[in-house]
Design a protein around this motif. Sequence first.
Motif, PDB file in Angstrom:
ATOM      1  N   ALA A 123      23.255   4.612  14.048  1.00 16.16           N
ATOM      2  CA  ALA A 123      23.265   5.915  13.378  1.00 16.16           C
ATOM      3  C   ALA A 123      24.648   6.576  13.437  1.00 16.16           C
ATOM      4  O   ALA A 123      25.152   7.061  12.430  1.00 16.16           O
ATOM      5  CB  ALA A 123      22.211   6.831  13.991  1.00 16.16           C
ATOM      6  N   LEU A 124      25.251   6.546  14.631  1.00 16.24           N
ATOM      7  CA  LEU A 124      26.548   7.220  14.780  1.00 16.24           C
ATOM      8  C   LEU A 124      27.645   6.553  13.942  1.00 16.24           C
ATOM      9  O   LEU A 124      28.341   7.244  13.189  1.00 16.24           O
ATOM     10  CB  LEU A 124      26.945   7.277  16.263  1.00 16.24           C
ATOM     11  CG  LEU A 124      28.282   7.972  16.516  1.00 16.24           C
ATOM     12  CD1 LEU A 124      28.189   9.459  16.179  1.00 16.24           C
ATOM     13  CD2 LEU A 124      28.751   7.771  17.956  1.00 16.24           C
ATOM     14  N   PRO A 125      27.793   5.208  14.022  1.00 15.20           N
ATOM     15  CA  PRO A 125      28.806   4.582  13.157  1.00 15.20           C
ATOM     16  C   PRO A 125      28.546   4.822  11.672  1.00 15.20           C
ATOM     17  O   PRO A 125      29.495   5.016  10.895  1.00 15.20           O
ATOM     18  CB  PRO A 125      28.713   3.092  13.481  1.00 15.20           C
ATOM     19  CG  PRO A 125      27.815   2.945  14.619  1.00 15.20           C
ATOM     20  CD  PRO A 125      27.200   4.245  14.957  1.00 15.20           C
ATOM     21  N   LEU A 126      27.274   4.849  11.280  1.00 17.14           N
ATOM     22  CA  LEU A 126      26.959   5.104   9.880  1.00 17.14           C
ATOM     23  C   LEU A 126      27.465   6.492   9.478  1.00 17.14           C
ATOM     24  O   LEU A 126      28.122   6.662   8.446  1.00 17.14           O
ATOM     25  CB  LEU A 126      25.443   5.011   9.664  1.00 17.14           C
ATOM     26  CG  LEU A 126      24.985   5.317   8.240  1.00 17.14           C
ATOM     27  CD1 LEU A 126      25.412   4.226   7.284  1.00 17.14           C
ATOM     28  CD2 LEU A 126      23.471   5.496   8.170  1.00 17.14           C
ATOM     29  N   PHE A 127      27.163   7.467  10.344  1.00 19.04           N
ATOM     30  CA  PHE A 127      27.602   8.836  10.064  1.00 19.04           C
ATOM     31  C   PHE A 127      29.124   8.915  10.012  1.00 19.04           C
ATOM     32  O   PHE A 127      29.709   9.464   9.073  1.00 19.04           O
ATOM     33  CB  PHE A 127      27.050   9.786  11.132  1.00 19.04           C
ATOM     34  CG  PHE A 127      27.659  11.155  11.098  1.00 19.04           C
ATOM     35  CD1 PHE A 127      27.286  12.073  10.117  1.00 19.04           C
ATOM     36  CD2 PHE A 127      28.617  11.543  12.035  1.00 19.04           C
ATOM     37  CE1 PHE A 127      27.860  13.330  10.065  1.00 19.04           C
ATOM     38  CE2 PHE A 127      29.194  12.796  11.985  1.00 19.04           C
ATOM     39  CZ  PHE A 127      28.812  13.685  10.998  1.00 19.04           C
ATOM     40  N   LEU A 128      29.780   8.324  11.000  1.00 24.50           N
ATOM     41  CA  LEU A 128      31.254   8.368  11.056  1.00 24.50           C
ATOM     42  C   LEU A 128      31.873   7.702   9.844  1.00 24.50           C
ATOM     43  O   LEU A 128      32.794   8.232   9.219  1.00 24.50           O
ATOM     44  CB  LEU A 128      31.747   7.679  12.330  1.00 24.50           C
ATOM     45  CG  LEU A 128      31.622   8.467  13.639  1.00 24.50           C
ATOM     46  CD1 LEU A 128      32.101   7.609  14.806  1.00 24.50           C
ATOM     47  CD2 LEU A 128      32.425   9.765  13.562  1.00 24.50           C
ATOM     48  N   GLY A 129      31.321   6.527   9.499  1.00 26.90           N
ATOM     49  CA  GLY A 129      31.856   5.794   8.360  1.00 26.90           C
ATOM     50  C   GLY A 129      31.741   6.600   7.081  1.00 26.90           C
ATOM     51  O   GLY A 129      32.674   6.649   6.268  1.00 26.90           O
ATOM     52  N   LEU A 130      30.582   7.259   6.924  1.00 28.67           N
ATOM     53  CA  LEU A 130      30.375   8.027   5.694  1.00 28.67           C
ATOM     54  C   LEU A 130      31.261   9.268   5.663  1.00 28.67           C
ATOM     55  O   LEU A 130      31.866   9.595   4.646  1.00 28.67           O
ATOM     56  CB  LEU A 130      28.903   8.434   5.577  1.00 28.67           C
ATOM     57  CG  LEU A 130      27.962   7.364   5.012  1.00 28.67           C
ATOM     58  CD1 LEU A 130      26.505   7.760   5.213  1.00 28.67           C
ATOM     59  CD2 LEU A 130      28.240   7.105   3.552  1.00 28.67           C
ATOM     60  N   MET A 172      34.791  -1.397   3.354  1.00 26.43           N
ATOM     61  CA  MET A 172      35.128  -0.910   4.701  1.00 26.43           C
ATOM     62  C   MET A 172      34.001  -0.079   5.285  1.00 26.43           C
ATOM     63  O   MET A 172      33.639  -0.223   6.452  1.00 26.43           O
ATOM     64  CB  MET A 172      36.419  -0.077   4.644  1.00 26.43           C
ATOM     65  CG  MET A 172      37.652  -0.898   4.365  1.00 26.43           C
ATOM     66  SD  MET A 172      37.767  -2.277   5.500  1.00 26.43           S
ATOM     67  CE  MET A 172      38.712  -3.393   4.512  1.00 26.43           C
ATOM     68  N   GLY A 173      33.446   0.814   4.479  1.00 22.50           N
ATOM     69  CA  GLY A 173      32.387   1.690   4.979  1.00 22.50           C
ATOM     70  C   GLY A 173      31.164   0.910   5.399  1.00 22.50           C
ATOM     71  O   GLY A 173      30.609   1.123   6.490  1.00 22.50           O
ATOM     72  N   ALA A 174      30.739  -0.013   4.550  1.00 15.31           N
ATOM     73  CA  ALA A 174      29.553  -0.803   4.876  1.00 15.31           C
ATOM     74  C   ALA A 174      29.808  -1.679   6.095  1.00 15.31           C
ATOM     75  O   ALA A 174      28.898  -1.930   6.895  1.00 15.31           O
ATOM     76  CB  ALA A 174      29.150  -1.651   3.668  1.00 15.31           C
ATOM     77  N   GLU A 175      31.065  -2.132   6.245  1.00 17.34           N
ATOM     78  CA  GLU A 175      31.424  -2.957   7.405  1.00 17.34           C
ATOM     79  C   GLU A 175      31.325  -2.144   8.696  1.00 17.34           C
ATOM     80  O   GLU A 175      30.849  -2.638   9.714  1.00 17.34           O
ATOM     81  CB  GLU A 175      32.845  -3.511   7.204  1.00 17.34           C
ATOM     82  CG  GLU A 175      33.311  -4.484   8.268  1.00 17.34           C
ATOM     83  CD  GLU A 175      32.544  -5.810   8.242  1.00 17.34           C
ATOM     84  OE1 GLU A 175      31.718  -6.007   7.345  1.00 17.34           O
ATOM     85  OE2 GLU A 175      32.775  -6.619   9.155  1.00 17.34           O
ATOM     86  N   VAL A 176      31.766  -0.883   8.626  1.00 14.55           N
ATOM     87  CA  VAL A 176      31.621   0.006   9.795  1.00 14.55           C
ATOM     88  C   VAL A 176      30.153   0.103  10.175  1.00 14.55           C
ATOM     89  O   VAL A 176      29.772  -0.068  11.343  1.00 14.55           O
ATOM     90  CB  VAL A 176      32.186   1.420   9.486  1.00 14.55           C
ATOM     91  CG1 VAL A 176      31.837   2.386  10.625  1.00 14.55           C
ATOM     92  CG2 VAL A 176      33.687   1.367   9.287  1.00 14.55           C
ATOM     93  N   ALA A 177      29.303   0.375   9.167  1.00 12.25           N
ATOM     94  CA  ALA A 177      27.880   0.564   9.441  1.00 12.25           C
ATOM     95  C   ALA A 177      27.237  -0.724   9.952  1.00 12.25           C
ATOM     96  O   ALA A 177      26.420  -0.705  10.865  1.00 12.25           O
ATOM     97  CB  ALA A 177      27.186   1.046   8.167  1.00 12.25           C
ATOM     98  N   ARG A 178      27.637  -1.870   9.373  1.00 13.15           N
ATOM     99  CA  ARG A 178      27.030  -3.149   9.768  1.00 13.15           C
ATOM    100  C   ARG A 178      27.396  -3.503  11.210  1.00 13.15           C
ATOM    101  O   ARG A 178      26.542  -3.838  12.022  1.00 13.15           O
ATOM    102  CB  ARG A 178      27.501  -4.255   8.823  1.00 13.15           C
ATOM    103  CG  ARG A 178      26.786  -5.600   9.013  1.00 13.15           C
ATOM    104  CD  ARG A 178      27.407  -6.678   8.158  1.00 13.15           C
ATOM    105  NE  ARG A 178      28.779  -7.003   8.574  1.00 13.15           N
ATOM    106  CZ  ARG A 178      29.079  -7.804   9.616  1.00 13.15           C
ATOM    107  NH1 ARG A 178      28.111  -8.345  10.318  1.00 13.15           N
ATOM    108  NH2 ARG A 178      30.338  -8.045   9.921  1.00 13.15           N
TER     109      ARG A 178
END
Lengths: 217, 227
Positions: A123-130, A172-178
């Motif tokens: 959840a946190l990386p997803l939020f940060l990435g977005l 890049m964003g999806a990679e952060v979340a993945r």
Amino acid sequence: MIALLLRDLRLAIRSGGGFGLGLAFFLVVIVLTPFAVGPAPAGLAAIAPGVLWLGALLAALLTLDRIFALDWEDGSLEQLALVVPLEGLLFVKALAHWLTTGAMLALLAPVLGILLYLPQGGALPLFLGLIIGTPALSFIGAFGAALVVGIKRGGLLLSLLVLPLYVPTLIMGAEVARRGAQGMPYDVPLALSAALSLFALAIMPFAGAAALRASLR
Amino acid sequence: MCCSLRGGASRLRRSRYEARRMTLTVSGLGIGRTGRLLLRDVAFELAPGTALSVRGKNGLGKTTLLRTLAGLQPPLEGTLSHDPDAVAYAAHSDALKATLTVEETLRFWAQIYATDNAAAGIAAYGLDHLRARPGGELSAGQRRRCALARLVVSGRSIWLMDEPTAALDADGKSQLAAVLRTHLGQGGSAMMVNHGEHPIECTQLDLGVFEAAPEAARLDAFGEAVE
């Protein structure tokens, strides 16, 4: 400039302002995904980061042509251009778009991630990435919107123009979340994502102002 | 107390006008749209305290001339010598938002123009009772008044107006006349495109004499006559 930002936010929140449009679209995409690909938790968890990012990107894309088209149609854009430097105008418009879509999507995405069995640590990386990646979407999008502002039904052209420019941010964003979801370190793609956003922030107001200048004459 | 405050504000505004009191001088200007020259060698002078009425047939380039003077598009020939920051432009479109009230709209423009004239704009066109009315619920004439009030709000000295009396009733026209007289009295100037009667006395400027390609037009007319 602050007055312009507040006005745009106010317009977005009032009825017909399109504030809910992107968020509702995002919600629909995420809620419907389990119906489309099947409810198996393992499969959903695997695609969750990508689907969340794709949904956010399309939601941002959906609201792009409102950035300038509405002000263009009623003559406000012309009036603003007489007083406000176009670079500043584009910056403020893109910022208002980000605050009403990108920032809101970043807050909403971790919650909707639950529907897709996104692992808790993700959840946190997803939020940060977005939150770090979506400014690039708004600023590149504002540039695209400035390019097609004089064209009737420019939405299709806008999507085609902007999509290739969105690819690096999406990767890049999806990679952060993945990576975040799999518990791997995600600092490198996050840094690259931030670099893309900063690049868009620095370049796009000038490119967009040139496009607006050509559209207005 | 209220009156003394208002007096102070108008004195302040007057001093700003005097500082910006300027003559708009145009000569050898060529203007056009999408690269096609409409008018050439346009020359006129707009002195402080005067108003100019632009006349000419449809499609001659009246609006294009106003847009060029406002700085929205570059001239095709010649250069503009005036400071674009002295110019305010009231276009055909009223540039109002359906969901913003009259007061919010004028306050916003006052902030954009960095003036404190929002109340003066509301008073000038009798918009007091419409303050809280959103733009989407205004009639065409009320929208026009609101758009014209933006000129007052702008605090700029050269007003360019594209058919300002369109949709205005008799009351609105007399308000416009009063506003223009005050504006000219304070050293401002106005240039308007007008097909109907003029709200105030103004000098006439017939753009027909500047038409870029009268030869082509005459040939067309000849062709039609032959047919």
